[in-house]
Design an enzyme around this catalytic site. Structure first.
Site, mmCIF file in Angstrom:
data_model
loop_
_atom_site.group_PDB
_atom_site.id
_atom_site.type_symbol
_atom_site.label_atom_id
_atom_site.label_comp_id
_atom_site.label_asym_id
_atom_site.label_seq_id
_atom_site.Cartn_x
_atom_site.Cartn_y
_atom_site.Cartn_z
ATOM 1 N N ASP A 324 -5.311 -0.800 -0.521
ATOM 2 C CA ASP A 324 -4.201 -0.451 0.102
ATOM 3 C C ASP A 324 -4.149 -0.292 1.547
ATOM 4 O O ASP A 324 -3.027 -0.685 2.061
ATOM 5 C CB ASP A 324 -3.813 0.862 -0.647
ATOM 6 C CG ASP A 324 -3.211 0.661 -2.106
ATOM 7 O OD1 ASP A 324 -2.664 -0.332 -2.468
ATOM 8 O OD2 ASP A 324 -3.180 1.701 -2.814
ATOM 9 N N TYR A 412 2.773 3.758 -6.382
ATOM 10 C CA TYR A 412 2.031 5.178 -6.396
ATOM 11 C C TYR A 412 2.258 6.020 -4.930
ATOM 12 O O TYR A 412 2.538 5.118 -4.164
ATOM 13 C CB TYR A 412 0.354 5.038 -6.220
ATOM 14 C CG TYR A 412 -0.148 4.983 -7.511
ATOM 15 C CD1 TYR A 412 -0.324 6.461 -8.389
ATOM 16 C CD2 TYR A 412 -0.401 4.112 -8.486
ATOM 17 C CE1 TYR A 412 -0.849 6.448 -9.334
ATOM 18 C CE2 TYR A 412 -1.127 4.311 -9.817
ATOM 19 C CZ TYR A 412 -1.134 5.430 -10.219
ATOM 20 O OH TYR A 412 -1.640 5.673 -11.395
#
Lengths: 541, 541
Positions: A324, A412
């Site tokens: 990420d 998320y």
């Protein structure tokens, strides 16, 4: 994992011209400095190819000795002479990745100090603009439109995620990503409605679809009751609301923020920002009142990566091994914090600048917050009932200081906290929330599953795929200075039946006990702890 | 570990006569019921020996089907017929341990229902009065006074702890404890000043010293700077105080307490009390608004034991394998909570009754507190940047309900929380605070240590001995009823190089992945998890 944001630049793109002057060598680049970087790079003859896109612009941090000299001085008194201000740039032009260093000490006359072309494996992070453009390719791509038509889905209801392809060895020649799509339509929660089995490959440099496969079709989950927007969620999700709580501080805030330097209780530290890492904590120290001096704790710390591998080997899932930070930039997915909700009412906020792919500064309001945390907990207490004449109870409330940032990396949401305790310790808290990454399936009940489904059937036609989130930190600890070591304490169990000559020579009825072996890690590799290793043993009889 | 309390009965011994009537089958015994138990036991011809000391008096809980019928009814509608009220008693008389059941349904005519003499290994918990009396034996015991004189210590400065002797096999014939002593003098923190090497053995039935050994002498640590009382602590310990925080609830408290039943948000549960276990949570259920029914979660839960073994084999330490519940009673060491410090300003408090060794009720004010916890945290959030026309941010604050009790078992203080979440989950939080159990040593610097010291040198002449705290819970979970199973999820790693026929038949570049094996535990033994076992493996490439 991560997901593009068409609206981002519109929402966040109000550039403030009035930026305070840089006052600390670790301050992130100001808007004026970012603009100077852009000017210098575009004016440089070293990279003539166009278009040139900025994939990373950030502070090129001064060397540690220079920063320490600034902060603590050479011989105890700090010099406060600012080292030169420099930026590090990763740009993409002419099908190559360029690395540049730019001096912006004088923002009105910036200069490129160095230039190199990256030759190894790996590519820069994907820009928001690239993701927007890649996503827009899908509806206009005839094979995809035909697949949607066959499934009875409207192309205009479809939203696609742009997903990195992972790395499985070799030097990938092309900078590509994959598109996986969902049905949005009436619900904001399109993650609950995956269109399983259709994959597109996008060349990010050419912005063209270079691969397509419609391999298998599963029902799109109905996803009833998964809408989450206030006023649109059903009773089960809305639930009986608990009475709200508000933290108030009758004596006012206990911290102050001077530029990017935060002072609170015995702590002082610098809160920087980097688009890849997010919050960067530097030069954290505690004041030791007894010794009458400031004691160093942490030179620099930040989240270095968030690795999220999924555990499904099918064609549409095997490559989902997201990085990420390194593939998406944590700071690019940090949106304005909601006062009173993301952070309590007593919080203060810090703005930050990102950089768009044209090199312009983009201000993000309220990107980080700082607040004193009080949860009704106890920092230390003791009741002493051993004295004949008095019962002593001494209780100290637990108030700590939190620096918070929230990264919404697609489905998320990571809440990343640095919590400073008056005891001198720093606690990292990572809270994972948001929405699961789900896979469509023909299963409607768990009893139908006879082979490994690689996940949990969470609803009709909906599997939540097994996965990990590894959040790793870069930590340069300077406990009382740079001359310290990492000590591993390893618990060792001894099972025995006879006396121990080291403990007074007496035989003992104890059959086992444990002790601690201390190992000093000389190198970073020595400091590794194998999470597969056998944990602390149980004991004792 | 645990330590006696001379003052306890004076401080806590104000008995309130006006107790509300019992309204729930799981309510703890009222003062009137305790008094009735005492009357019945002392009047019973079954145990004629005197003195008779009460070591345990508590509710003899009705059978689970009767409680469930009361709470939920036989066919959905609750009967609300109170089952008979019974007490369970452990008493010591004539050198024997007696177990009695007493019916107190009509508190004015209680009757003993059963009586048995305990024949196996093990003894009742030590009463506070016994600890007080045992401790008082030391100064008057000539060999001990001589040891103190030899060390240059004043007997009147000495405080002794009464410590169980542990169990190392066999049926111990005598009910004995050991005395280990400290220098109190000017400091409240006598744990920091152990008198190492002197052990006394006390017969708890005869209240006489039956063993004495002065084996070795070490310097009593000076323990400078370890005083903790407000106004007496030095600057390092006092430190710069953070600004205080107060949680306020502008809409008022969100819970109500009806007798011992707590209702908050979607939760309803009963808070009982037992002197051995402390807080007992029963009949916890959540209201499912969607389904329009109350769903059962937990029939009964409490801390069943706190096991604290120390890892030093010397004569003065090997036996320190404390069972804080089973040897001391957690509830006997719970003192009034300090409002605004042990629990936040928005807390409500519950009183409880203990029983002295003569069988009289002893009220403890503010033994448990209930409060809504708000720490500025987020229960759930998501920012959705995937839509072209809007940025959606939805944040729900994390407010939970906490039931708290604090046990000061000698030097250690355990803060034991039951935290109820609106998601339907229950979180147990155990916070350990207080003071370390320390051992005197001749070492003044860690460099002098060449053999295993069984602890960490925390100050001059002071070792903090290695130890564990195992907090175990009794949990009778009734998830949606009694017919449910405990499922263990075990992570299994597969390393591979070829295609997987269960995942679409495709070859995959993935070299490893993990999946989950589910095992249903048919028995409690099946449900055991070996904490020595290899943990979840790291993964993946």
């Amino acid at each position: 994992m991560a997901h593009h944001a068409m609206l981002l630049i519109v929402v966040l793109g109000v550039l403030s011209i009035t930026t305070p002057g840089t006052t600390h060598p670790l301050d992130p680049l100001s808007a004026a400095e970012i603009t100077a970087v852009r000017t210098a790079v575009l004016a440089s003859p070293l990279v003539p190819a166009r278009p040139l896109h900025f994939h990373y612009v950030g502070l090129d941090e001064p060397d540690k000795p220079d920063v320490l000299a600034y902060a603590y001085g050479a011989a105890g008194s700090s010099s406060h002479a600012l080292p030169p201000r420099r930026a590090f740039v990763i740009a993409r032009a002419g099908g190559q990745s360029h690395e540049l260093r730019v001096d912006v000490t004088n923002a009105s006359s910036p200069s490129v100090l160095s230039h190199a072309v990256h030759r190894g494996a790996g590519f820069p992070t994907i820009t928001l603009e690239e993701q927007f453009a890649a996503q827009a390719l899908a509806p206009a791509y005839p094979p995809f439109a035909e697949s949607m038509r066959t499934r009875g889905l409207l192309v205009e209801d479809v939203i696609c995620s742009v997903l990195p392809v992972g790395w499985f060895g070799g030097a990938g020649a092309r900078r590509v990503a994959k598109l996986q799509c969902f049905v949005a339509g009436a619900t904001a929660n399109y993650y609950a409605r995956p269109i399983e089995g259709v994959t597109m490959v996008v060349d990010l440099d050419r912005l063209a679809i270079v691969g397509f496969r419609d391999r298998v079709a599963y029902p799109v989950p109905k996803a009833e009751g998964t809408e989450y927007r206030a006023g649109k969620a059903g009773p089960a999700l809305a639930g009986p609301a608990p009475a709200p709580g508000v933290v108030v501080q009758p004596e006012g805030r206990g911290f102050d923020i001077d530029g990017h330097v935060v002072r609170w209780a015995n702590w002082e530290f610098h809160v920087g920002y980097d688009v890849r890492a997010g919050a960067v904590i530097s030069l954290a120290s505690v004041h030791d009142e007894d010794a009458g001096l400031r004691r160093r704790v942490l030179y620099r710390g930040f989240v270095s990566e968030i690795f999220v591998p999924y555990m499904d080997l099918s064609e549409e899932w095997y490559y989902r091994t997201f990085l990420d930070a390194g593939e998406f930039d944590l700071g690019l997915w940090a949106y304005p914090l909601q006062p009173g909700a993301d952070c309590p009412a007593n919080a203060a906020y810090l703005d930050s600048y990102n950089v768009d792919q044209d090199g312009n500064p983009v201000k993000v309001r309220n990107m980080m917050c700082v607040f004193e945390r009080y949860a009704g907990d106890v920092a230390w207490r003791h009741t002493e009932s051993g004295f004949p004449s008095q019962l002593i109870t001494e209780v100290r409330s637990d108030v700590s200081l939190v620096v918070r940032m929230v990264v919404s990396a697609g489905n998320y949401d990571y809440i990343l906290d640095w919590e400073f305790k008056t005891s001198g310790s720093i606690k990292f808290v990572v809270s994972l929330t948001g929405i699961l990454e789900m896979k469509a399936t023909s299963y409607t009940h768990a009893d139908e599953i006879t082979v490994d489904a690689h996940g949990t059937l969470v609803s009709e036609n909906t599997l939540a795929i097994y996965h990990d989130h590894y959040v790793t930190y870069y930590l340069d600890l300077d406990i009382d200075g740079t001359n310290n070591s990492f000590v591993k304490n390893i618990i060792i169990t001894t099972r025995r039946n006879t006396g121990n000559p080291t403990t007074g020579g007496a035989d003992t009825p104890r059959r086992s006990y444990w002790t601690v072996r201390r190992e000093v890690a000389e190198t970073e590799a020595d400091g590794k702890v194998d999470v597969d290793a056998v944990p602390a043993p149980t004991c004792c009889s």
